[in-house]
Design a protein around this motif. Structure first.
Motif, short mmCIF file in Angstrom:
data_model
loop_
_atom_site.label_atom_id
_atom_site.label_comp_id
_atom_site.label_asym_id
_atom_site.label_seq_id
_atom_site.Cartn_x
_atom_site.Cartn_y
_atom_site.Cartn_z
N UNK A 203 0.96 -1.08 -0.06
CA UNK A 203 0.02 0.06 -0.06
C UNK A 203 0.80 1.31 0.11
N UNK A 204 0.52 2.30 -0.79
CA UNK A 204 1.25 3.62 -0.60
C UNK A 204 0.35 4.42 -1.72
N UNK A 205 1.12 5.45 -1.86
CA UNK A 205 0.74 6.85 -2.93
C UNK A 205 1.43 5.99 -4.22
N UNK A 206 0.46 6.21 -5.19
CA UNK A 206 0.63 5.66 -6.59
C UNK A 206 -0.11 6.67 -7.63
N UNK A 243 1.16 -13.26 10.07
CA UNK A 243 1.90 -11.98 10.47
C UNK A 243 2.54 -11.55 9.23
N UNK A 244 2.72 -12.19 7.91
CA UNK A 244 3.48 -11.73 6.82
C UNK A 244 2.83 -11.06 5.84
N UNK A 245 3.15 -10.40 5.02
CA UNK A 245 2.43 -9.87 3.76
C UNK A 245 1.89 -10.96 2.74
N UNK A 246 0.53 -10.57 2.46
CA UNK A 246 -0.22 -11.02 1.28
C UNK A 246 0.32 -11.14 0.04
N UNK A 247 -0.01 -12.29 -0.81
CA UNK A 247 0.56 -12.38 -2.12
C UNK A 247 -0.28 -11.68 -3.26
N UNK A 248 0.17 -11.47 -4.40
CA UNK A 248 -0.44 -11.33 -5.81
C UNK A 248 0.17 -12.48 -6.65
N UNK A 249 -0.61 -13.53 -7.09
CA UNK A 249 0.01 -14.71 -7.67
C UNK A 249 -1.16 -15.39 -8.46
N UNK A 250 -0.94 -16.37 -9.17
CA UNK A 250 -1.92 -17.12 -9.85
C UNK A 250 -2.31 -18.02 -8.90
N UNK A 251 -3.70 -18.42 -9.35
CA UNK A 251 -4.50 -18.91 -8.10
C UNK A 251 -3.86 -20.51 -8.14
N UNK A 285 -7.97 -8.32 5.30
CA UNK A 285 -7.02 -7.48 4.57
C UNK A 285 -6.70 -6.06 5.38
N UNK A 286 -5.55 -5.74 5.77
CA UNK A 286 -5.14 -4.58 6.58
C UNK A 286 -3.85 -3.88 6.23
N UNK A 287 -3.69 -2.66 6.34
CA UNK A 287 -2.43 -1.96 6.25
C UNK A 287 -1.84 -1.52 7.77
N UNK A 288 -2.33 -2.23 8.68
CA UNK A 288 -2.02 -1.89 10.04
C UNK A 288 -0.56 -1.76 10.48
N UNK A 289 0.40 -2.73 10.15
CA UNK A 289 1.59 -2.70 10.58
C UNK A 289 2.43 -1.59 10.37
N UNK A 290 3.11 -1.02 11.40
CA UNK A 290 3.72 0.70 11.28
C UNK A 290 5.01 0.30 10.53
N UNK A 291 5.63 -0.72 10.40
CA UNK A 291 7.16 -0.59 10.12
C UNK A 291 7.35 -0.77 8.43
N UNK A 292 6.34 -1.11 7.81
CA UNK A 292 6.64 -1.39 6.33
C UNK A 292 5.23 -1.10 5.74
N UNK A 293 5.16 -1.30 4.27
CA UNK A 293 3.96 -1.04 3.60
C UNK A 293 3.46 -2.49 2.92
#
Length: 627
Positions: A203-206, A243-251, A285-293
């Protein structure tokens, strides 16, 4: 840099030899049946130009125009039907066909016809020398190159046989219309959107036209959906390590539930939703973690009754967003148009609101005018009574349409006139309010379209001024004359500061502090000399820089301005004399056109840019008159 010169010279010679041969198979003799028609998607398509990245659309007067259109605008959608290698191109909104019947020569507009009864409506679509792009030839000259192009930038598409088909202006991509792409904005981080990067969801400004931040929400099993990236086709998928980030992948066929989600409305925030994973229920789905995007999906942020897992789904745009800035004598804009709950106002942007989409606007080409859409609300500017307002766009109400006219007195500024009520212009009001006025000449009616990336802290932003025709930079020579040459690495004589002055520009050299002028013109040359009093500047030091699009400028001295008439004299390198020239010249040629390049670009990038420009210009030299 000196070592590069022999290399570039050798490459130039090689490219001149190569360019003497056909660029791709079939150019020597055009086929009667197109080689590219089979690759065009079935159904609705948009037709995108390679050179300018704009789209063909049909205007209400039956002309085929190009512009930055809304993907949902059916006047910019087409259906291509091919029979025995020849194609008809039909507009989705009107049912009309692109025809060459009324376009008998270059500089005439391509038009449409209600029927397709002759060869004038038939086209041969060939693959070009660039992957994914086509050349569209008229079937009236089945073995010729009577092609659709926008080479002369007339505002409408042209068709003529005198265009080198290896150029970008006659090359077109046919892009499938796949429904409405969306962006997913965070409630927790205003202005931040979900995008794909290296197989992860961030997540971020794009930028508004960043396809990696565009998604399609598609129905799956029952109340489940998938979220597919527009650029890659990847699906957003749950990470079983929550606790880790989610993916953008093929099903994953073995675990399809990880790529499926349930969308539910937020309890306390109207207009917002949450996304709960179907394969691992209870993870949102959330952007809660403060130390990364990284975007995560877990149970930490709560569900629809919380705030951290809330998202807003908004339509995406292929068009870049801009800020609309009020007139100022300051070095950078200070006040910008924005929308707040349907009310249109103007004001400063502080650091907390630097990415606030309420201050961003998308200017769409629509029919023969433009529409202005707010990036946050997706509502359009319009006149309601005598007030400026926003609302859902109307296809019948011209109060939602606007005409931009460049100012004759102030560089970079425009007046914005309403089409439905052409006597009225957008203007600043009192106390940050907005209004409309009949005074087109007042400073309150002057508006600048500003790149959102522009640095607004008032710090000096130096540029290099590079020629469009040849990849050379303007610099101040040791004797004070203005010359051009390669990128300088030993000093800063090719770096300039654009200083605003009474709506025009002063050009200050970074190395010497001198200002470019035509006060004396020693031996007929432009020079740079000191200025001791910026409150009393002679006109020979003042320049007009007209932005003709894409960060490209024409530079003229204000001593040559005739009120109500365009400039005719421009700085150029037309005669390749090693000195910058100032004379009457065709402004459509490349030699009087200049790019303003931020100095922050690295030397390697500039060298790479020089080589790309060199190659492009060699190719053009082989196909048209040198200018």
């Amino acid at each position: 840099m000196r070592r590069l010169k022999p290399i570039l010279a050798a490459l130039m010679s090689l490219l001149l030899i190569i360019s003497a041969f056909p660029a791709f198979t079939g150019q020597a003799k055009a086929a009667a049946e197109g080689s590219g028609a089979a690759d065009i998607p079935s159904g609705k398509v948009m037709i995108k130009n390679k050179w300018k990245s704009n789209y063909l659309y049909e205007a209400s007067d039956g002309t085929v125009r190009y512009g930055m259109t809304n993907p949902a605008d059916e006047s910019a959608q087409w259906v291509v039907a091919t029979d025995r290698g020849q194609s008809l191109i039909k507009n989705v909104k009107t049912g009309h066909y692109i025809t060459v019947a009324k376009t008998t020569q270059r500089y005439q507009a391509l038009t449409t016809n209600e029927t397709a009864d002759s060869n004038a409506e038939k086209w041969i679509i060939d693959k070009s020398n660039r992957a994914g792009y086509m050349v569209v030839r008229s079937a009236t000259v089945s073995e010729g190159n009577l092609v659709i192009h926008e080479e002369d930038q007339m505002g409408f598409a042209e068709a003529s046989s005198d265009i080198n088909i290896t150029f970008e202006s006659p090359q077109w991509a046919f892009i499938a219309v796949e429904g409405t792409p969306i962006r997913i904005e965070s409630y927790m981080h205003p202005g931040s959107v979900i995008y794909e990067e290296d197989g992860l969801v961030k997540h971020g400004v794009r930028p508004a036209d960043d396809l990696m931040s565009h998604w399609y929400i598609e129905s799956s099993d029952g109340d489940q959906i998938t979220i597919r990236n527009r650029a890659t086709g990847h699906l957003i998928a749950q990470n079983e390590t929550t606790w880790a980030g989610i993916f953008a992948i093929d099903e994953d066929p073995a675990q399809p539930g990880l790529s499926r989600w349930k969308q539910e409305n937020a309890v306390n925030q109207p207009g917002y939703v949450v996304f709960e994973n179907a394969g691992l229920p209870g993870n949102w789905m959330n952007p809660q973690f403060p130390d990364d995007n990284n975007v995560r999906s877990n149970d930490w942020a709560g569900g629809p009754d919380g705030v951290n897992a809330l998202w807003r789904v908004v339509p995406a745009s292929d068009l870049p967003s801009v800020r609309i800035a009020a007139y100022t004598d300051a070095m950078v804009p200070t006040d910008f148009l924005y929308e707040d709950g349907g009310e249109v106002r103007y004001g400063a942007i502080d650091s907390a609101s630097s990415s606030d989409p309420r201050y961003l606007w998308i200017v769409e080409d629509y029919d023969l005018s433009k529409r202005i859409r707010n990036a946050a609300s997706n509502r359009y500017l319009n006149i309601d009574g005598n007030q400026l307002s926003t609302g859902e766009a109307s296809v019948t109400n011209a109060n939602y349409e606007w005409s931009f006219t460049p100012s004759d007195s102030y560089d970079d500024y425009n007046t914005i006139r309403n089409v439905g009520r052409p006597e009225l212009y957008i203007s600043t009001g009192s106390g940050g309010s907005m209004t409309v006025t009949a005074d087109a000449d007042g400073l309150g009616s002057q508006w600048e379209l500003v790149d959102p990336a522009l640095v607004l802290d008032g710090s000096d932003q130096y540029i290099r001024i590079q020629n469009v025709w040849q990849p050379f930079y303007i610099y101040e020579n040791a004797d004070g004359t203005i010359k051009y040459g390669n990128l300088r690495t030993d000093d800063q004589r090719d770096q300039w500061l654009v200083v605003k002055h009474d709506g025009r520009k002063l050009l200050k050299n970074r190395e010497t502090g001198h200002y470019m002028n035509i006060a004396d013109m020693p031996d007929g040359h432009i020079q740079a000399t000191p200025l001791s009093d910026l409150s009393n500047v002679d006109e020979t030091y003042i320049w007009s820089g007209k932005n003709i699009g894409g960060g490209t400028y024409l530079l003229s001295n204000v001593t040559d301005k005739v009120p109500g008439e365009p400039f005719t004299k421009f700085i150029s390198i037309q005669n390749l004399s090693k000195y910058a020239e100032y004379s009457v010249i065709n402004p459509n040629w490349g030699s009087p056109q200049w790019k303003f390049l931020p100095v922050g670009r690295s030397t390697i990038n500039c060298i790479a840019s020089e080589f790309r420009e060199l190659r492009a210009n060699i190719c053009r030299m082989c196909g048209r008159r040198i200018r």
